[in-house]
Motif scaffolding. Structure first.
Motif, PDB file in Angstrom:
ATOM      1  N   GLU A   1      -6.443   2.608  -1.778  1.00  0.00           N
ATOM      2  CA  GLU A   1      -5.712   1.454  -2.311  1.00  0.00           C
ATOM      3  C   GLU A   1      -6.325   1.018  -3.632  1.00  0.00           C
ATOM      4  O   GLU A   1      -7.435   1.429  -3.979  1.00  0.00           O
ATOM      5  CB  GLU A   1      -5.716   0.278  -1.316  1.00  0.00           C
TER       6      GLU A   1
ATOM      7  N   GLN B   1     -20.396  -0.762   6.115  1.00  0.00           N
ATOM      8  CA  GLN B   1     -19.359  -1.710   6.524  1.00  0.00           C
ATOM      9  C   GLN B   1     -19.490  -2.036   8.007  1.00  0.00           C
ATOM     10  O   GLN B   1     -19.972  -1.226   8.791  1.00  0.00           O
ATOM     11  CB  GLN B   1     -17.967  -1.100   6.323  1.00  0.00           C
TER      12      GLN B   1
ATOM     13  N   HIS C   1     -17.041   5.294   1.506  1.00  0.00           N
ATOM     14  CA  HIS C   1     -16.138   4.464   0.706  1.00  0.00           C
ATOM     15  C   HIS C   1     -16.718   4.422  -0.705  1.00  0.00           C
ATOM     16  O   HIS C   1     -17.785   3.846  -0.928  1.00  0.00           O
ATOM     17  CB  HIS C   1     -16.046   3.052   1.298  1.00  0.00           C
TER      18      HIS C   1
ATOM     19  N   ILE D   1     -18.935   5.663   6.486  1.00  0.00           N
ATOM     20  CA  ILE D   1     -18.460   4.297   6.796  1.00  0.00           C
ATOM     21  C   ILE D   1     -18.767   3.872   8.239  1.00  0.00           C
ATOM     22  O   ILE D   1     -18.630   2.698   8.567  1.00  0.00           O
ATOM     23  CB  ILE D   1     -16.941   4.140   6.541  1.00  0.00           C
TER      24      ILE D   1
ATOM     25  N   GLU E   1      -1.499   7.416   8.229  1.00  0.00           N
ATOM     26  CA  GLU E   1      -2.186   8.454   7.450  1.00  0.00           C
ATOM     27  C   GLU E   1      -3.270   9.101   8.289  1.00  0.00           C
ATOM     28  O   GLU E   1      -3.617   8.620   9.373  1.00  0.00           O
ATOM     29  CB  GLU E   1      -2.726   7.900   6.112  1.00  0.00           C
ATOM     30  N   LYS E   2      -3.798  10.179   7.789  1.00  0.00           N
ATOM     31  CA  LYS E   2      -4.860  10.901   8.488  1.00  0.00           C
ATOM     32  C   LYS E   2      -6.073   9.994   8.604  1.00  0.00           C
ATOM     33  O   LYS E   2      -6.445   9.320   7.638  1.00  0.00           O
ATOM     34  CB  LYS E   2      -5.210  12.158   7.677  1.00  0.00           C
ATOM     35  N   TYR E   3      -6.689   9.949   9.781  1.00  0.00           N
ATOM     36  CA  TYR E   3      -7.934   9.199   9.934  1.00  0.00           C
ATOM     37  C   TYR E   3      -9.076  10.162   9.639  1.00  0.00           C
ATOM     38  O   TYR E   3      -9.301  11.119  10.377  1.00  0.00           O
ATOM     39  CB  TYR E   3      -8.041   8.631  11.352  1.00  0.00           C
ATOM     40  N   LEU E   4      -9.758   9.916   8.538  1.00  0.00           N
ATOM     41  CA  LEU E   4     -10.860  10.808   8.163  1.00  0.00           C
ATOM     42  C   LEU E   4     -12.069  10.487   9.051  1.00  0.00           C
ATOM     43  O   LEU E   4     -12.373   9.319   9.300  1.00  0.00           O
ATOM     44  CB  LEU E   4     -11.213  10.640   6.689  1.00  0.00           C
TER      45      LEU E   4
ATOM     46  N   LYS F   1       0.808  -1.223   0.000  1.00  0.00           N
ATOM     47  CA  LYS F   1       0.000   0.000   0.000  1.00  0.00           C
ATOM     48  C   LYS F   1       0.839   1.269   0.000  1.00  0.00           C
ATOM     49  O   LYS F   1       0.382   2.324  -0.451  1.00  0.00           O
ATOM     50  CB  LYS F   1      -0.963  -0.013   1.186  1.00  0.00           C
TER      51      LYS F   1
ATOM     52  N   LYS G   1      -1.602   1.706   9.444  1.00  0.00           N
ATOM     53  CA  LYS G   1      -2.057   0.654   8.533  1.00  0.00           C
ATOM     54  C   LYS G   1      -0.896  -0.229   8.091  1.00  0.00           C
ATOM     55  O   LYS G   1       0.223   0.249   7.908  1.00  0.00           O
ATOM     56  CB  LYS G   1      -2.731   1.282   7.294  1.00  0.00           C
TER      57      LYS G   1
ATOM     58  N   GLY H   1      -5.007  -6.318   4.260  1.00  0.00           N
ATOM     59  CA  GLY H   1      -6.165  -6.578   3.408  1.00  0.00           C
ATOM     60  C   GLY H   1      -7.289  -7.152   4.243  1.00  0.00           C
ATOM     61  O   GLY H   1      -7.073  -7.540   5.400  1.00  0.00           O
ATOM     62  N   GLY H   2      -8.478  -7.175   3.635  1.00  0.00           N
ATOM     63  CA  GLY H   2      -9.618  -7.781   4.334  1.00  0.00           C
ATOM     64  C   GLY H   2     -10.035  -7.030   5.574  1.00  0.00           C
ATOM     65  O   GLY H   2     -10.631  -7.609   6.483  1.00  0.00           O
ATOM     66  N   GLY H   3      -9.722  -5.740   5.622  1.00  0.00           N
ATOM     67  CA  GLY H   3     -10.144  -4.919   6.759  1.00  0.00           C
ATOM     68  C   GLY H   3      -9.306  -5.138   8.022  1.00  0.00           C
ATOM     69  O   GLY H   3      -9.617  -4.586   9.076  1.00  0.00           O
TER      70      GLY H   3
ATOM     71  N   HIS I   1     -14.716  -2.678   9.015  1.00  0.00           N
ATOM     72  CA  HIS I   1     -14.041  -2.380   7.746  1.00  0.00           C
ATOM     73  C   HIS I   1     -14.367  -3.400   6.661  1.00  0.00           C
ATOM     74  O   HIS I   1     -13.643  -3.510   5.680  1.00  0.00           O
ATOM     75  CB  HIS I   1     -12.513  -2.289   7.918  1.00  0.00           C
TER      76      HIS I   1
ATOM     77  N   GLU J   1      -9.925   2.286  -4.845  1.00  0.00           N
ATOM     78  CA  GLU J   1     -10.754   2.575  -3.681  1.00  0.00           C
ATOM     79  C   GLU J   1     -10.413   3.960  -3.141  1.00  0.00           C
ATOM     80  O   GLU J   1      -9.229   4.290  -2.974  1.00  0.00           O
ATOM     81  CB  GLU J   1     -10.542   1.517  -2.591  1.00  0.00           C
TER      82      GLU J   1
HETATM   83  P1  ADP Z   1      -8.325  -3.342   3.260  1.00  0.00           P
HETATM   84  O1  ADP Z   1      -7.312  -3.554   2.178  1.00  0.00           O
HETATM   85  O2  ADP Z   1      -8.054  -4.145   4.481  1.00  0.00           O
HETATM   86  O3  ADP Z   1      -9.735  -3.454   2.764  1.00  0.00           O
HETATM   87  P2  ADP Z   1      -8.466  -0.418   3.058  1.00  0.00           P
HETATM   88  O4  ADP Z   1      -7.267   0.435   3.015  1.00  0.00           O
HETATM   89  O5  ADP Z   1      -9.179  -0.656   1.752  1.00  0.00           O
HETATM   90  O6  ADP Z   1      -8.113  -1.819   3.742  1.00  0.00           O
HETATM   91  O7  ADP Z   1      -9.508   0.182   4.084  1.00  0.00           O
HETATM   92  C1  ADP Z   1     -10.672  -0.517   4.452  1.00  0.00           C
HETATM   93  C2  ADP Z   1     -11.639   0.404   5.176  1.00  0.00           C
HETATM   94  O8  ADP Z   1     -10.998   0.978   6.344  1.00  0.00           O
HETATM   95  C3  ADP Z   1     -12.096   1.598   4.365  1.00  0.00           C
HETATM   96  O9  ADP Z   1     -13.185   1.288   3.523  1.00  0.00           O
HETATM   97  C4  ADP Z   1     -12.481   2.549   5.473  1.00  0.00           C
HETATM   98  O10 ADP Z   1     -13.715   2.166   6.028  1.00  0.00           O
HETATM   99  C5  ADP Z   1     -11.426   2.311   6.538  1.00  0.00           C
HETATM  100  N1  ADP Z   1     -10.260   3.237   6.384  1.00  0.00           N
HETATM  101  C6  ADP Z   1      -9.085   2.971   5.764  1.00  0.00           C
HETATM  102  N2  ADP Z   1      -8.265   4.050   5.782  1.00  0.00           N
HETATM  103  C7  ADP Z   1      -8.918   5.028   6.434  1.00  0.00           C
HETATM  104  C8  ADP Z   1      -8.615   6.410   6.781  1.00  0.00           C
HETATM  105  N3  ADP Z   1      -7.461   6.968   6.450  1.00  0.00           N
HETATM  106  N4  ADP Z   1      -9.561   7.113   7.450  1.00  0.00           N
HETATM  107  C9  ADP Z   1     -10.765   6.550   7.789  1.00  0.00           C
HETATM  108  N5  ADP Z   1     -11.099   5.270   7.508  1.00  0.00           N
HETATM  109  C10 ADP Z   1     -10.205   4.512   6.838  1.00  0.00           C
END
Ligand code: ADP
Length: 487
Positions: free
Chosen positions: A288, A233, A209, A437, A201-204, A116, A159, A164-166, A236, A276
């Protein structure tokens, strides 16, 4: 060119790929584990090979067994589906080295997007807006870490680069928790993904999504097939998906779609893929890219009329895409509910035998499933047993059809999430569209108890031979009709 495909997966996606191959006139070879021996789709293939025991490591994740099966069946290509080895660059390399076609992007793209951090670098270089953060492996020094997180601004999310897979994510709200959170995530990542690299990274706080489906051939054509919203979700993991993403300015979506197609051209991407994004305050932030078919691809198929799996196989065969971006029209709205063999309250998996299975039907209803009456849900694999997809002229139409479809669906013998979906489909926030989300988890904390399905009321009208099932206002009229009939 190839005309015999080995399907290196199981369940509904194995059947989905089998159907696509048949549609193209290709021969199919299905591999299965001992747990899937009796699955109906196994019998539908031109050839089926048992590759090992139920545990994924002994079968669907066993690269050597899959390659041996390909050789024994004289397959010329391998479709990896989703999950399992679908994004494994080493496997793709072995497949290619064995002289077979890996139905997916090139090994180099798999490697870049599989990390990633590398993916964010590549996307920044391609001019893609990314979630703000420190897109490098983190330093060991605590003071440097503090400075990085403070620079991004709390809350931040740690992260796993190979996640993967949340899984492999942790939110940090202040400096006091930072070092411990990084350590824990590293340890989890090392164990789960065999890669301890983490990034920050910043947590939004309230994003949606939103993702863009792409389709690219080997001749320089890269197309985007509209948007999907997968904000509903839990932990995640996606529960309901829809296309297009509701309530977003189509101009904004088109701009990000074009950027995705352009990024594909820049990195030489071939096949299907998904970009995504988190979408917040009218802005998109890349998180990603998934370099494979997605579980939720049917909602895009329903609104574009494009068979994504057939197209994926065609481009892997070296064919040119037969349509252009201008030919792609998005029409109507589609929704997908993932039906899992889980308790709808506790989400505990409920493996076991299906004693009754009644899928829904009717106009605009699609059911992608490999199960039937007597099917045994195995504890070894993902708990998804079916995908219920409805299509309508508008979002409201698609939701109305989904409500009807869910009311027709009967799953007996095991618990399923059908009851959960029925509740969500009557929840005002979701019905209005555009939830973030966190919406589902917020609602789960306060949701009313699920009403037990009530058997319809039955009544006989004297000895008239008329029996009524169910009740309606003014049904007394029926009673007198029954009495009349008896006279
Ligand atoms: P995975 O590969 O495990 O699916 P992702 O990077 O696609 O991981 O993220 C999965 C979910 O996690 C996103 O759909 C969102 O709900 C949450 N998420 C990931 N990154 C962030 C972020 N920077 N801020 C807020 N939520 C996040």
């Amino acid at each position: 060119m190839f005309d015999r495909v080995l399907i290196a997966n199981r369940g509904e996606i194995a059947l989905r790929i089998l159907r696509a191959c048949r549609g193209l006139g290709l021969q199919t070879v299905v591999v299965y584990s001992e747990a899937d021996r009796d699955a109906d789709y196994v019998r539908q293939a031109d050839m089926a090979l048992c590759i090992g025991r139920a545990e994924p490591a002994d079968s669907y994740m066993n690269q050597s067994a899959l390659l041996l099966a390909a050789k024994a069946s004289r397959s010329q290509a391998i479709h990896p589906g989703y999950g399992f080895l679908s994004e494994n660059a080493d496997f793709a390399e072995r497949v290619t080295a064995a002289g077979l076609v890996f139905i997916g992007p090139d090994v180099a793209c798999l490697r870049t997007m599989g990390d990633k951090i590398a993916a964010k670098h590549a996307m920044r270089d391609a001019g893609m807006p990314c979630v703000p953060g420190f897109d490098n492996a983190l330093p060991a020094d605590a003071a440097e870490l503090d400075a990085i997180a403070a620079g991004i601004g709390y809350p931040v999310i740690i992260k796993a680069a190979g996640g993967g897979g949340g899984r492999g994510m942790r939110v940090v709200h202040g400096g006091a928790e930072l070092a411990a959170a990084i350590e824990l995530t590293r340890e989890e990542a090392r164990r789960a993904f065999n890669n301890a690299t983490v990034y920050i990274e910043k947590y939004l706080s309230h994003p949606r999504h939103v993702e863009i489906q792409v389709l690219c051939d080997r001749h320089g054509s890269a197309l985007w097939l509209g948007s999907r919203d997968c904000s509903l979700q839990r932990r995640h993991q996606k529960v309901i998906e829809e296309a297009p993403a509701p309530g977003i300015d189509p101009g904004l979506i088109a701009a990000i779609g074009r950027r995705c197609a352009e990024a594909c051209r820049q990195i030489g991407y071939c096949g299907v893929g998904t970009f995504e994004f988190l979408y917040q305050d009218q802005a998109f932030f890349f998180i990603e890219m998934n370099t494979r078919l997605q579980v939720e691809h049917p909602v895009t198929e329903m609104i574009t009329g494009i068979d994504i799996v057939q197209q994926q196989i065609r481009v892997a065969r070296g064919e040119k895409l037969s349509f252009t971006q201008a030919d792609i029209r998005s029409r109507g709205h589609a929704v997908e509910c993932r039906i899992n063999a889980e308790n709808p309250l506790t989400f505990m998996p409920t493996p076991g035998r299906l004693t009754h299975w009644q899928p829904p039907g009717g106009m605009g209803v699609r059911v992608d499933t490999h199960v039937g009456v007597g099917y045994r849900v195995s504890p070894y694999y993902d708990s998804m047993i079916a995908k219920l997809i409805t299509f309508g002229a508008s979002r409201d139409d698609a939701l109305a059809r989904m409500r009807q479809a869910l009311s027709e669906t009967r799953v007996e013998g095991i618990d399923s999430t059908v009851a959960l979906h029925r509740q969500i489909l009557s929840e005002p926030g979701f019905c209005a569209g555009g939830v973030d989300i966190h919406h589902l988890e917020r609602w789960l904390e306060t949701r009313p108890a699920s009403p037990e399905p009530v058997e319809p009321h039955r009544r006989s009208y004297g000895d008239s031979g008329i029996t009524a099932i169910g009740e309606l206002d003014g049904a007394g009229a029926a009673q007198s009709a029954g009495a009349d009939a008896a006279r």
